[in-house]
Design an enzyme around this catalytic site. Sequence first.
Site, PDB file in Angstrom:
ATOM      1  N   LYS A   1       0.819  -1.219   0.000  1.00 37.74           N
ATOM      2  CA  LYS A   1       0.000   0.000   0.000  1.00 37.74           C
ATOM      3  C   LYS A   1       0.852   1.268   0.000  1.00 37.74           C
ATOM      4  O   LYS A   1       0.394   2.331  -0.394  1.00 37.74           O
ATOM      5  CB  LYS A   1      -0.981  -0.031   1.160  1.00 37.74           C
ATOM      6  CG  LYS A   1      -2.054  -1.112   0.956  1.00 37.74           C
ATOM      7  CD  LYS A   1      -3.118  -1.097   2.013  1.00 37.74           C
ATOM      8  CE  LYS A   1      -4.277  -2.022   1.677  1.00 37.74           C
ATOM      9  NZ  LYS A   1      -3.932  -3.462   1.820  1.00 37.74           N
TER      10      LYS A   1
HETATM   11  C1  LIG Z   1      -4.622  -4.523   1.214  1.00 42.59           C
HETATM   12  C2  LIG Z   1      -3.869  -5.815   1.144  1.00 42.59           C
HETATM   13  C3  LIG Z   1      -4.236  -6.826   0.226  1.00 42.59           C
HETATM   14  C4  LIG Z   1      -5.455  -6.734  -0.666  1.00 42.59           C
HETATM   15  O1  LIG Z   1      -5.341  -5.760  -1.651  1.00 42.59           O
HETATM   16  P1  LIG Z   1      -6.600  -5.323  -2.534  1.00 42.59           P
HETATM   17  O2  LIG Z   1      -6.112  -4.216  -3.394  1.00 42.59           O
HETATM   18  O3  LIG Z   1      -7.647  -4.892  -1.556  1.00 42.59           O
HETATM   19  O4  LIG Z   1      -7.035  -6.495  -3.306  1.00 42.59           O
HETATM   20  C5  LIG Z   1      -3.430  -7.958   0.171  1.00 42.59           C
HETATM   21  N1  LIG Z   1      -2.355  -8.119   0.972  1.00 42.59           N
HETATM   22  C6  LIG Z   1      -1.990  -7.170   1.860  1.00 42.59           C
HETATM   23  C7  LIG Z   1      -0.805  -7.417   2.727  1.00 42.59           C
HETATM   24  C8  LIG Z   1      -2.715  -5.978   1.990  1.00 42.59           C
HETATM   25  O5  LIG Z   1      -2.345  -5.046   2.872  1.00 42.59           O
END
Ligand SMILES: *Cc1c(COP(=O)(O)O)cnc(C)c1O
Length: 469
Positions: A112
């Site tokens: 993220k």
């Molecule tokens: C947010 C997250 C996901 C999922 O991502 P999306 O874009 O919601 O599909 C997967 N793994 C981790 C570690 C995350 O923080």
Amino acid sequence: MRYISTRGQAPALNFEDVLLAGLATDGGLYVPECLPRFTQEEIASWAGLPYHELAFRVMRPFVAGSIPDADFKKILEETYGVFSHNAVAPLRQLNGNEWVLELFHGPTLAFKDFALQLLGRLLDYTLEKRGERVVIVGATSGDTGSAAIEGCKHCENVDIFILHPHNRVSEVQRRQMTTIFGENIHNIAIEGNFDDCQEMVKNSFADQSFLKGTRLVAVNSINWARIMAQIVYYFHAALQLGGPARSVSFSVPTGNFGDIFAGYLARNMGLPINQLIVATNRNDILHRFMSGNQYVKETLHATLSPSMDIMVSSNFERLLFDLHGRNGAAIAGLMDNFKQGGGFSVEQERWTEARKLFDSLAVDDAQTCETIAEVFEQTGEVLDPHTAIGVKAARECRRSLDIPMVILGTAHPVKFPDAVEKAGVGKALELPAHLSDLFEREERCTVLPNDLKAVQAFVSQHGNRGKPL
Ligand SMILES: *Cc1c(COP(=O)(O)O)cnc(C)c1O
């Protein structure tokens, strides 16, 4: 570049306005009116570029008309300069032609950071230019909150309030949020669960009178800028593996369908992607759609991969829009049905079209632990539970052994010690240097009751760099 709503009724916006918008006024999500498309020669000419320069080339068309090239370049250089690995997103080989794209070398150790480090800088740049301030109120079950706070901590024009469920996020995750101080940073622990937090955010968007005219901005993946930033690393990975002359496949641990939707866009922009694998945990609404054409809400299960614990995938609407020939009225109809409590199927040929590219698998906690143990035995690498789900799905669903398979490594294993311990991996995990004193740092957080009015009162009392709005 102009952006339109997936439900067809809201006005088209430019990049700057989309950045500051949450949902479109018709309840839809914004998508580019027309996707840029690169030629194979153009993509090939990007081989070997540093990450931020590749990012500039991939994202430039999306911000055209809103951010001059020189400013955008500077923002990107700063954004990806904070990552701790020189390659920003290095590839690590697990097996013959099987790779993990490590997306966890940013400040908060999850993918993220790629989007939220950029979002914070884009917001500050845009708001400075407009002479405006905004307030962010976001809910988190863990990773989004810390990445958003890290992304916005230096923003002059943004005050950020992150709600997390009191005593229900892991200690590492909590400390990654509560140990960052600034007069514009506010952590709120809600005496409730994640859904309560999310509900308060939704209600705050619906009635913004408590903000006294200050604009409210979304930081979850309905924000287009987050999706845009994630397109880049698909190009980055493919270029390192012989693309675009050679095609590449990806397996993506998925919750809200944000990260994998970025991969779908990369393909539509000209990157040869052979297969995209939707890898879910037990919360498998997307797998049920991909395997059986049923998009139906079920109860939520707590799993060892909490960042993918969702009942509904908000970004899936963006794919549905394309599958329905970009017919906004059709999407509004489907979503209405869904809201009334029904699920839906799509027409057979639309589903078949989706299945040309997408495969899927749901992986439970036991299989997640097995995969962590198996990969550790084979390679000495410790995977986090989300990435392990991606590996399991890649191994089960792979169409061709000749085509490189890239699993998105979405988090560093140190963030999820429970799963790693359950997997029986006897290797001590250490926090990276910049977080090594995390457990000694002072924390700041306000505990509030599960009450919208109390939260809104807190925001309006502190929303202007700690002072009342
Ligand atoms: C947010 C997250 C996901 C999922 O991502 P999306 O874009 O919601 O599909 C997967 N793994 C981790 C570690 C995350 O923080």
